[in-house]
Write a protein that holds these residues in place. Structure first.
Motif, PDB file in Angstrom:
ATOM      1  N   LYS A 197      17.658  92.954  32.248  1.00  0.00           N
ATOM      2  CA  LYS A 197      16.560  92.161  32.784  1.00  0.00           C
ATOM      3  C   LYS A 197      15.424  92.149  31.765  1.00  0.00           C
ATOM      4  CE  LYS A 197      17.545  92.932  37.680  1.00  0.00           C
ATOM      5  NZ  LYS A 197      17.039  93.475  38.974  1.00  0.00           N
ATOM      6  N   TRP A 198      14.654  91.068  31.764  1.00  0.00           N
ATOM      7  CA  TRP A 198      13.612  90.881  30.758  1.00  0.00           C
ATOM      8  C   TRP A 198      12.258  90.657  31.420  1.00  0.00           C
ATOM      9  CZ3 TRP A 198      15.173  90.904  25.551  1.00  0.00           C
ATOM     10  CH2 TRP A 198      16.567  90.866  25.346  1.00  0.00           C
ATOM     11  N   THR A 199      11.228  91.329  30.932  1.00  0.00           N
ATOM     12  CA  THR A 199       9.883  91.010  31.384  1.00  0.00           C
ATOM     13  C   THR A 199       9.466  89.686  30.751  1.00  0.00           C
ATOM     14  OG1 THR A 199       8.819  92.139  29.522  1.00  0.00           O
ATOM     15  CG2 THR A 199       9.288  93.470  31.508  1.00  0.00           C
ATOM     16  N   GLU A 200       8.437  89.073  31.296  1.00  0.00           N
ATOM     17  CA  GLU A 200       7.946  87.814  30.725  1.00  0.00           C
ATOM     18  C   GLU A 200       7.487  88.004  29.287  1.00  0.00           C
ATOM     19  OE1 GLU A 200       8.118  84.706  31.928  1.00  0.00           O
ATOM     20  OE2 GLU A 200       9.295  85.643  33.532  1.00  0.00           O
ATOM     21  N   LYS A 201       6.848  89.147  29.024  1.00  0.00           N
ATOM     22  CA  LYS A 201       6.401  89.446  27.668  1.00  0.00           C
ATOM     23  C   LYS A 201       7.586  89.510  26.705  1.00  0.00           C
ATOM     24  CE  LYS A 201       3.763  92.924  25.049  1.00  0.00           C
ATOM     25  NZ  LYS A 201       3.006  94.199  25.140  1.00  0.00           N
ATOM     26  N   ALA A 202       8.656  90.199  27.123  1.00  0.00           N
ATOM     27  CA  ALA A 202       9.846  90.329  26.270  1.00  0.00           C
ATOM     28  C   ALA A 202      10.519  88.973  26.050  1.00  0.00           C
ATOM     29  CB  ALA A 202      10.820  91.321  26.887  1.00  0.00           C
ATOM     30  N   LYS A 203      10.525  88.120  27.076  1.00  0.00           N
ATOM     31  CA  LYS A 203      11.123  86.777  26.941  1.00  0.00           C
ATOM     32  C   LYS A 203      10.401  85.971  25.869  1.00  0.00           C
ATOM     33  CE  LYS A 203      12.796  86.266  31.713  1.00  0.00           C
ATOM     34  NZ  LYS A 203      12.565  85.559  33.004  1.00  0.00           N
ATOM     35  N   LYS A 204       9.069  86.038  25.870  1.00  0.00           N
ATOM     36  CA  LYS A 204       8.285  85.305  24.873  1.00  0.00           C
ATOM     37  C   LYS A 204       8.546  85.865  23.475  1.00  0.00           C
ATOM     38  CE  LYS A 204       4.538  84.118  28.066  1.00  0.00           C
ATOM     39  NZ  LYS A 204       3.123  84.389  28.447  1.00  0.00           N
ATOM     40  N   LYS A 229      18.022 108.968  37.056  1.00  0.00           N
ATOM     41  CA  LYS A 229      19.398 108.559  37.378  1.00  0.00           C
ATOM     42  C   LYS A 229      20.376 109.354  36.526  1.00  0.00           C
ATOM     43  CE  LYS A 229      18.643 103.960  39.196  1.00  0.00           C
ATOM     44  NZ  LYS A 229      18.013 102.688  38.855  1.00  0.00           N
ATOM     45  N   ILE A 230      20.746 110.525  37.023  1.00  0.00           N
ATOM     46  CA  ILE A 230      21.616 111.419  36.274  1.00  0.00           C
ATOM     47  C   ILE A 230      23.083 111.076  36.519  1.00  0.00           C
ATOM     48  CG2 ILE A 230      19.967 113.324  36.127  1.00  0.00           C
ATOM     49  CD1 ILE A 230      21.325 114.465  38.642  1.00  0.00           C
ATOM     50  N   GLY A 231      23.976 111.826  35.878  1.00  0.00           N
ATOM     51  CA  GLY A 231      25.406 111.611  36.075  1.00  0.00           C
ATOM     52  C   GLY A 231      25.873 110.333  35.418  1.00  0.00           C
ATOM     53  N   ARG A 232      26.633 109.557  36.196  1.00  0.00           N
ATOM     54  CA  ARG A 232      27.114 108.258  35.712  1.00  0.00           C
ATOM     55  C   ARG A 232      26.672 107.197  36.719  1.00  0.00           C
ATOM     56  NH1 ARG A 232      33.207 106.675  33.559  1.00  0.00           N
ATOM     57  NH2 ARG A 232      32.704 104.522  32.987  1.00  0.00           N
ATOM     58  N   PRO A 233      25.431 106.731  36.590  1.00  0.00           N
ATOM     59  CA  PRO A 233      24.910 105.778  37.580  1.00  0.00           C
ATOM     60  C   PRO A 233      25.677 104.458  37.566  1.00  0.00           C
ATOM     61  CG  PRO A 233      23.411 105.982  35.720  1.00  0.00           C
ATOM     62  CD  PRO A 233      24.467 107.025  35.538  1.00  0.00           C
ATOM     63  N   LYS A 234      25.665 103.779  38.690  1.00  0.00           N
ATOM     64  CA  LYS A 234      26.351 102.489  38.835  1.00  0.00           C
ATOM     65  C   LYS A 234      25.366 101.446  39.371  1.00  0.00           C
ATOM     66  CE  LYS A 234      30.661 104.261  38.323  1.00  0.00           C
ATOM     67  NZ  LYS A 234      31.646 103.852  37.332  1.00  0.00           N
ATOM     68  N   GLY A 235      25.682 100.192  39.105  1.00  0.00           N
ATOM     69  CA  GLY A 235      24.942  99.090  39.711  1.00  0.00           C
ATOM     70  C   GLY A 235      23.514  98.925  39.241  1.00  0.00           C
ATOM     71  N   PHE A 236      23.182  99.430  38.068  1.00  0.00           N
ATOM     72  CA  PHE A 236      21.801  99.322  37.584  1.00  0.00           C
ATOM     73  C   PHE A 236      21.701  98.293  36.465  1.00  0.00           C
ATOM     74  CE2 PHE A 236      23.860 102.407  34.856  1.00  0.00           C
ATOM     75  CZ  PHE A 236      23.358 102.156  33.593  1.00  0.00           C
ATOM     76  N   PHE A 237      20.475  97.882  36.187  1.00  0.00           N
ATOM     77  CA  PHE A 237      20.174  96.981  35.075  1.00  0.00           C
ATOM     78  C   PHE A 237      19.224  97.688  34.110  1.00  0.00           C
ATOM     79  CE2 PHE A 237      21.753  94.061  38.171  1.00  0.00           C
ATOM     80  CZ  PHE A 237      22.266  92.978  37.469  1.00  0.00           C
ATOM     81  N   ILE A 238      19.327  97.360  32.848  1.00  0.00           N
ATOM     82  CA  ILE A 238      18.371  97.832  31.847  1.00  0.00           C
ATOM     83  C   ILE A 238      17.249  96.797  31.761  1.00  0.00           C
ATOM     84  CG2 ILE A 238      18.005  98.266  29.386  1.00  0.00           C
ATOM     85  CD1 ILE A 238      19.572 100.491  30.659  1.00  0.00           C
ATOM     86  N   THR A 239      16.002  97.247  31.873  1.00  0.00           N
ATOM     87  CA  THR A 239      14.874  96.329  31.782  1.00  0.00           C
ATOM     88  C   THR A 239      14.215  96.447  30.418  1.00  0.00           C
ATOM     89  OG1 THR A 239      14.439  96.454  34.152  1.00  0.00           O
ATOM     90  CG2 THR A 239      12.638  95.673  32.755  1.00  0.00           C
ATOM     91  N   VAL A 240      14.225  95.371  29.659  1.00  0.00           N
ATOM     92  CA  VAL A 240      13.561  95.319  28.362  1.00  0.00           C
ATOM     93  C   VAL A 240      12.140  94.830  28.600  1.00  0.00           C
ATOM     94  CG1 VAL A 240      13.540  94.296  26.052  1.00  0.00           C
ATOM     95  CG2 VAL A 240      15.716  94.881  27.137  1.00  0.00           C
ATOM     96  N   ARG A 241      11.163  95.694  28.322  1.00  0.00           N
ATOM     97  CA  ARG A 241       9.777  95.323  28.590  1.00  0.00           C
ATOM     98  C   ARG A 241       9.059  94.789  27.362  1.00  0.00           C
ATOM     99  NH1 ARG A 241       6.506  99.590  26.855  1.00  0.00           N
ATOM    100  NH2 ARG A 241       7.515 101.630  26.761  1.00  0.00           N
ATOM    101  N   GLU A 242       9.616  95.098  26.177  1.00  0.00           N
ATOM    102  CA  GLU A 242       8.954  94.648  24.954  1.00  0.00           C
ATOM    103  C   GLU A 242       9.952  94.668  23.800  1.00  0.00           C
ATOM    104  OE1 GLU A 242       4.935  95.801  22.351  1.00  0.00           O
ATOM    105  OE2 GLU A 242       5.410  96.898  24.193  1.00  0.00           O
ATOM    106  N   LEU A 254      12.111  98.080  23.673  1.00  0.00           N
ATOM    107  CA  LEU A 254      11.510  99.151  24.469  1.00  0.00           C
ATOM    108  C   LEU A 254      11.895  98.981  25.931  1.00  0.00           C
ATOM    109  CD1 LEU A 254       8.061  98.995  22.714  1.00  0.00           C
ATOM    110  CD2 LEU A 254       9.489 101.020  22.760  1.00  0.00           C
ATOM    111  N   THR A 255      12.453 100.037  26.515  1.00  0.00           N
ATOM    112  CA  THR A 255      12.881  99.979  27.914  1.00  0.00           C
ATOM    113  C   THR A 255      12.198 101.080  28.714  1.00  0.00           C
ATOM    114  OG1 THR A 255      14.740 101.534  27.752  1.00  0.00           O
ATOM    115  CG2 THR A 255      15.157  99.254  27.087  1.00  0.00           C
ATOM    116  N   GLY A 256      12.215 100.942  30.023  1.00  0.00           N
ATOM    117  CA  GLY A 256      11.665 101.966  30.908  1.00  0.00           C
ATOM    118  C   GLY A 256      10.236 102.308  30.541  1.00  0.00           C
ATOM    119  N   SER A 257       9.911 103.590  30.597  1.00  0.00           N
ATOM    120  CA  SER A 257       8.547 104.035  30.287  1.00  0.00           C
ATOM    121  C   SER A 257       8.509 104.834  28.992  1.00  0.00           C
ATOM    122  CB  SER A 257       8.000 104.896  31.438  1.00  0.00           C
ATOM    123  OG  SER A 257       8.860 106.010  31.671  1.00  0.00           O
TER     124      SER A 257
END
Length: 559
Positions: free
Chosen positions: A465-472, A502-515, A528-531
């Motif tokens: 997933k992409w933030t608006e800032k990352a899309k630009k 989210k430890i172990g082997r998480p499922k069903g998640f998306f990586i969010t690119v914020r910048e 740059l992802t997460g915090s």
């Protein structure tokens, strides 16, 4: 058990070989060695020209599962494996990163291996060493000064002071410097603008130095670095400022790899230190190349888990150096497996076989990642004193059942002897020559495609997933012709996802690119992802609280 001594106490009891003797083991000529006292030296870059026609040795990459905050002894296993290979009669060099004062003074303490598998002199290596970190910090901040001076002196390049992207650096954790305002105090002090600090190991100059193949390439990469944008949104490079020659001058000696030794006298090259959760996370390309010319086996590491350091080593460093690793060692520990089995950090010393079984899913994912790259591998189960035999057997049995090569190692306590079983397994997989190394993405793929392939194959995510800032920024990067670069994901080390919880082997998640940030000199795009932060903070109880020096100048409490 050999002793209850700390790492630094063990290190201080070892009688070191003169560094000239270590160099002689490797057939390094006298005029190729620049000594820093009796136990440290730099190796002249001329050695690569002399050994140009010599075949390269095998490069063995050590990585791990997602670690606990204290780390899983990956550097210790790396050093121990090199010592074990040397004991087995193989001409071996270990190649490691230089520790940063950030984690040294912060959470993890010293970072040069541990116990009877560490590189020495550990006090020097963990503190100021040969001055490489200073040179990188100095070059980074000199560039920052040149930028602000250019703006103050008339701004011929029409730099938009709101879009200067080059930050200052410091090789310490200091959260108060993440966001700053500079240029206050009147006209004579320049233009006020927002600024900030990164930790030195997150500087693009660190990445540039660690990926440069020679002095000429270093200057070319420094020249290509983007420091900001004009008012009409065109990139401004170091070459346009005309200071790439000056920066190269500041870094010319830092580019030379550092020669030291392990507890057992095995040669070690300790050079460069980009963080793996922020940057690409492996020692300098030059050190790896020099080591491969001097030895038959090079044991090196990439920071944190295979989702970070190994992925970047394989996609970024091997492309820059045009080499193929021979095999990968995946370090696992009982305590990390229990953490991934949902055991609280404070309870990791308590026996819990069921948690170990649950946590195996994290190890399984990292094995799948290395298989996806087509590389042979061995699982190294790094033993800690509190591990129960039943817990260790659980992991060994699981690996045997699933046909994963595995070896129990005890290199902290026993040095090279404790890694002989691992060395034997590594030699076996190398001799089988079942190496089908390939990249997970092509450079011709779009930035979106590259990040999607990494996220799905390496992290096990549904997508990105992409933030608006990352899309630009994505559009801007493609427009500026940077879309064909590899990507370097800045992500938490504690999870396969971008969420450390989210430890172990998480499922069903998306990586969010914020910048997205261009590192055109280093030759990659940082996502740059997460915090994730490029300037860490200190913990409530920093490791520095345990550090001291006695009246004779002897260091205490580094680890």
């Amino acid at each position: 058990m050999k002793s209850h001594l700390s790492d630094i106490e063990i290190a201080q009891k070892i009688k070191l070989k003169p560094i000239t003797e270590v160099a002689q083991q490797l057939s390094i000529d006298d005029d190729e060695l620049e000594c820093f006292g009796h136990t440290k030296a730099k190796i002249s870059l001329d050695i690569l020209e002399r050994l140009e026609d010599k075949p390269d040795g095998q490069v063995i990459l050590v990585t791990s599962i997602n670690p606990t905050p204290a780390g899983e002894g990956k550097s210790t296993v790396t050093v121990g494996l090199s010592q074990a290979l040397a004991k087995a009669g193989k001409k071996t060099i270990v190649a490691l990163r230089e520790p940063s004062l950030g984690p040294t003074m912060g959470m993890k303490g010293g970072a040069a291996g541990g116990g009877y598998s560490q590189v020495l002199p550990m006090e020097d290596i963990n503190l100021h060493f040969t001055g490489d970190m200073h040179a990188i910090t100095c070059a980074n901040n000199a560039l920052a000064a040149f930028i602000d001076n250019h703006i103050h002196q008339g701004n011929e390049l029409n730099i938009d002071i709101r879009r200067v992207v080059w930050k200052r650096t410091l090789d310490l954790n200091d959260r108060a410097l993440r966001e700053t305002v500079i240029g206050l105090g009147g006209k004579g002090n320049g233009f006020p603008r927002e600024d900030g600090f990164d930790i030195t190991v997150a500087s693009e100059i660190m990445a540039v130095l660690c990926l440069a193949s020679n002095l000429k390439d270093l200057k070319k990469r420094l020249a290509a670095m983007i420091v900001g944008f004009t008012v009409d949104q065109k990139p401004v490079t170091v070459e346009m400022l005309g200071v790439h020659g000056a920066l190269t001058l500041l870094l010319k000696d830092a580019l030379k790899p550092n020669l030291v030794q392990t507890v057992e006298g095995t040669p070690a090259l300790v050079h460069g230190g980009p963080f793996a959760n922020i940057a690409h996370g492996s020692n300098s390309l030059i050190a790896t190349k020099v080591a491969a010319k001097l030895a038959d086996f090079v044991v090196t590491e990439a920071g944190f888990g295979a989702d970070l350091g190994a992925e970047k080593f394989l996609h970024i460093k091997t492309r820059a150096g045009q080499f193929t690793p021979g095999a990968v060692v995946i370090v696992a520990t009982i305590r990390a497996l229990k953490m991934h089995g949902s055991v609280n950090i404070g309870d990791l010393k308590t026996k819990n076989i069921e948690a170990v079984k649950i946590g195996m899913a994290n190890l399984e994912k990292h094995i799948e990642t290395i298989i996806a790259f087509g590389l042979p591998y061995v699982v190294a189960l790094n033993r800690f004193v509190q591990d129960a035999d039943e817990e260790l057997e659980t992991v060994l049995d699981w690996c045997e059942e699933h046909s994963h090569p595995v070896a129990l190692c005890n290199v902290w306590e026993e040095g090279g002897k404790g890694g002989l079983a691992l060395a034997e397994k590594v030699i076996n997989v190398l001799e089988k020559k079942e190496n089908h190394f390939s990249y997970l993405y092509d450079l011709s793929d779009s930035i979106e495609e590259k990040l999607t392939k990494i996220s799905r194959t390496v992290y096990g995510a549904e997508g990105v997933k992409w933030t608006e800032k990352a899309k630009k920024q994505l559009i801007e990067l493609e427009k500026n012709g940077l879309g064909n670069l590899p990507v370097c994901v800045a992500k938490t080390q504690y999870s396969l996802s971008d969420d450390p919880e989210k430890i172990g082997r998480p499922k069903g998640f998306f990586i969010t690119v914020r910048e997205l940030k261009p590192s055109a000199g280093a030759g990659f795009i940082v996502a740059l992802t997460g915090s994730i932060l490029t300037m860490p903070g200190l913990p409530k109880q920093p490791a520095a609280l345990n550090m001291d020096v006695d009246e004779n100048g002897k260091a205490k409490g580094l680890f």
